[in-house]
Motif scaffolding. Sequence first.
Motif, short mmCIF file in Angstrom:
data_model
loop_
_atom_site.label_atom_id
_atom_site.label_comp_id
_atom_site.label_asym_id
_atom_site.label_seq_id
_atom_site.Cartn_x
_atom_site.Cartn_y
_atom_site.Cartn_z
N VAL A 173 -30.91 -43.95 -25.37
CA VAL A 173 -29.46 -44.07 -25.38
C VAL A 173 -29.04 -44.48 -26.78
O VAL A 173 -29.50 -45.51 -27.30
CB VAL A 173 -28.96 -45.12 -24.36
CG1 VAL A 173 -27.43 -45.25 -24.45
CG2 VAL A 173 -29.38 -44.75 -22.95
N VAL A 174 -28.19 -43.67 -27.41
CA VAL A 174 -27.67 -43.96 -28.74
C VAL A 174 -26.16 -44.06 -28.63
O VAL A 174 -25.51 -43.14 -28.12
CB VAL A 174 -28.07 -42.84 -29.74
CG1 VAL A 174 -27.44 -43.10 -31.11
CG2 VAL A 174 -29.59 -42.75 -29.86
N GLU A 175 -25.61 -45.17 -29.11
CA GLU A 175 -24.17 -45.39 -28.99
C GLU A 175 -23.56 -45.81 -30.32
O GLU A 175 -23.96 -46.84 -30.89
CB GLU A 175 -23.88 -46.48 -27.94
CG GLU A 175 -24.31 -46.13 -26.53
CD GLU A 175 -24.07 -47.27 -25.56
OE1 GLU A 175 -23.85 -48.42 -26.02
OE2 GLU A 175 -24.10 -47.02 -24.34
N GLY A 176 -22.63 -45.02 -30.81
CA GLY A 176 -21.83 -45.39 -31.98
C GLY A 176 -22.62 -45.72 -33.22
O GLY A 176 -22.24 -46.61 -34.00
N LEU A 177 -23.69 -44.98 -33.48
CA LEU A 177 -24.57 -45.30 -34.60
C LEU A 177 -23.92 -44.94 -35.93
O LEU A 177 -23.43 -43.82 -36.12
CB LEU A 177 -25.89 -44.53 -34.44
CG LEU A 177 -27.17 -45.28 -34.82
CD1 LEU A 177 -27.30 -46.56 -34.02
CD2 LEU A 177 -28.39 -44.38 -34.58
N ARG A 178 -23.94 -45.89 -36.83
CA ARG A 178 -23.37 -45.69 -38.17
C ARG A 178 -24.33 -46.26 -39.21
O ARG A 178 -24.84 -47.36 -39.05
CB ARG A 178 -22.00 -46.37 -38.28
CG ARG A 178 -21.34 -46.23 -39.65
CD ARG A 178 -19.97 -46.90 -39.65
NE ARG A 178 -19.39 -46.94 -40.99
CZ ARG A 178 -18.71 -45.94 -41.54
NH1 ARG A 178 -18.54 -44.81 -40.88
NH2 ARG A 178 -18.20 -46.06 -42.76
N VAL A 187 -22.23 -42.00 -46.43
CA VAL A 187 -22.28 -42.23 -44.99
C VAL A 187 -23.27 -41.24 -44.38
O VAL A 187 -23.01 -40.05 -44.32
CB VAL A 187 -20.90 -42.07 -44.34
CG1 VAL A 187 -20.99 -42.38 -42.85
CG2 VAL A 187 -19.89 -42.99 -45.01
N ALA A 188 -24.43 -41.76 -43.93
CA ALA A 188 -25.49 -40.91 -43.39
C ALA A 188 -25.29 -40.60 -41.92
O ALA A 188 -25.64 -39.52 -41.45
CB ALA A 188 -26.86 -41.57 -43.61
N LEU A 189 -24.75 -41.55 -41.17
CA LEU A 189 -24.48 -41.36 -39.74
C LEU A 189 -23.07 -41.85 -39.44
O LEU A 189 -22.68 -42.96 -39.85
CB LEU A 189 -25.48 -42.13 -38.88
CG LEU A 189 -26.96 -41.74 -39.02
CD1 LEU A 189 -27.83 -42.68 -38.17
CD2 LEU A 189 -27.19 -40.29 -38.61
N ARG A 190 -22.31 -41.05 -38.67
CA ARG A 190 -20.92 -41.39 -38.36
C ARG A 190 -20.73 -41.42 -36.84
O ARG A 190 -20.61 -40.38 -36.20
CB ARG A 190 -19.98 -40.35 -38.97
CG ARG A 190 -20.09 -40.17 -40.47
CD ARG A 190 -19.25 -38.99 -40.95
NE ARG A 190 -19.45 -38.70 -42.36
CZ ARG A 190 -18.72 -39.17 -43.36
NH1 ARG A 190 -17.70 -39.98 -43.08
NH2 ARG A 190 -18.97 -38.86 -44.61
N GLU A 191 -20.77 -42.61 -36.27
CA GLU A 191 -20.48 -42.79 -34.84
C GLU A 191 -21.29 -41.85 -33.96
O GLU A 191 -20.76 -41.17 -33.07
CB GLU A 191 -18.98 -42.60 -34.57
CG GLU A 191 -18.08 -43.49 -35.40
CD GLU A 191 -18.32 -44.98 -35.15
OE1 GLU A 191 -18.60 -45.34 -33.98
OE2 GLU A 191 -18.26 -45.75 -36.12
N VAL A 192 -22.59 -41.78 -34.20
CA VAL A 192 -23.47 -40.87 -33.44
C VAL A 192 -23.75 -41.44 -32.05
O VAL A 192 -24.17 -42.59 -31.91
CB VAL A 192 -24.80 -40.65 -34.20
CG1 VAL A 192 -25.81 -39.91 -33.31
CG2 VAL A 192 -24.54 -39.88 -35.48
N ASN A 229 -35.19 -42.35 -37.76
CA ASN A 229 -35.68 -43.65 -38.20
C ASN A 229 -35.00 -44.79 -37.45
O ASN A 229 -35.63 -45.82 -37.15
CB ASN A 229 -35.47 -43.82 -39.70
CG ASN A 229 -36.45 -43.01 -40.53
OD1 ASN A 229 -37.45 -42.50 -40.01
ND2 ASN A 229 -36.18 -42.88 -41.81
N GLN A 230 -33.72 -44.63 -37.14
CA GLN A 230 -33.00 -45.66 -36.36
C GLN A 230 -33.56 -45.72 -34.94
O GLN A 230 -33.78 -46.79 -34.38
CB GLN A 230 -31.50 -45.34 -36.28
CG GLN A 230 -30.82 -44.98 -37.58
CD GLN A 230 -30.80 -46.11 -38.59
OE1 GLN A 230 -30.51 -47.23 -38.26
NE2 GLN A 230 -31.13 -45.79 -39.82
N PRO A 272 -29.39 -49.65 -38.23
CA PRO A 272 -28.05 -49.12 -38.54
C PRO A 272 -27.12 -50.23 -39.00
O PRO A 272 -27.41 -51.43 -38.84
CB PRO A 272 -27.60 -48.55 -37.19
CG PRO A 272 -28.25 -49.46 -36.19
CD PRO A 272 -29.60 -49.82 -36.79
N ASP A 273 -26.00 -49.82 -39.56
CA ASP A 273 -24.97 -50.80 -39.91
C ASP A 273 -24.11 -51.14 -38.70
O ASP A 273 -23.51 -52.22 -38.65
CB ASP A 273 -24.08 -50.23 -41.03
CG ASP A 273 -24.86 -50.08 -42.33
OD1 ASP A 273 -25.43 -51.07 -42.80
OD2 ASP A 273 -24.92 -48.95 -42.86
#
Length: 227
Positions: free
Chosen positions: A3-8, A19-24, A49-50, A57-58
Amino acid sequence: MVVVEGLRKVYRTGPKEVVALREVTFEASPGELIAIRGRSGSGKTTLLNQIGGLDRPDDGRVVVAGQEVTAMAEDDLVGLRRDVVGFVFQSFGLVPVLSAAENIGVPMRLNRMPAGEREERVRMLLALVGLDKHGNQRPYELSGGQRQRVAIARALANRPRLLVADEPTAQLDSQTGRQIMELLRALVRGEGVTALVATHDLGLITLADRVLEIADGVLREVVPQES
């Protein structure tokens, strides 16, 4: 399973931000093979990697097999990468001085598996990836496809529940690359693992159960076109 939620994720070099990831956000079910496609620099490796606990992530959260990866201490992440997640990279990452069998056995040695059990599982894994007659050969004696098969067997050594493969066919010709992707699909079915495979090869994504596309850090699901 995943489960991936809002990854930034943002990388900073001086005043510059990338910005490598935007709300993934997405989920992966047990026994599912998901292809993640995108150009070089699109964010595929950062995302994997995350999920695998190699980077943080941030913002956002990742849950793998019921464990919140993004909240784990470093010691717990080591255990996650050892016992729950198996990694396959495009560079193979084999130890040159060790045989194929010894390379596969490394994670089991680190996990202190008894020698007899370890040797039996190495034999089983070599047979599983079609290399039962190549166990004594060192990486330089094997073809690129054979080396990647060894790397996949090593990733399965400790019976992971999630397999993360970052461009596993990038260094292979198209025919060998397809064979490796077909092997991954067969392993997902036979071993019951979930697999996330990053690739830019459009010829391979048809072997996946689902396809996710990432561009400029934004992830979307690709809907198959009806024939």
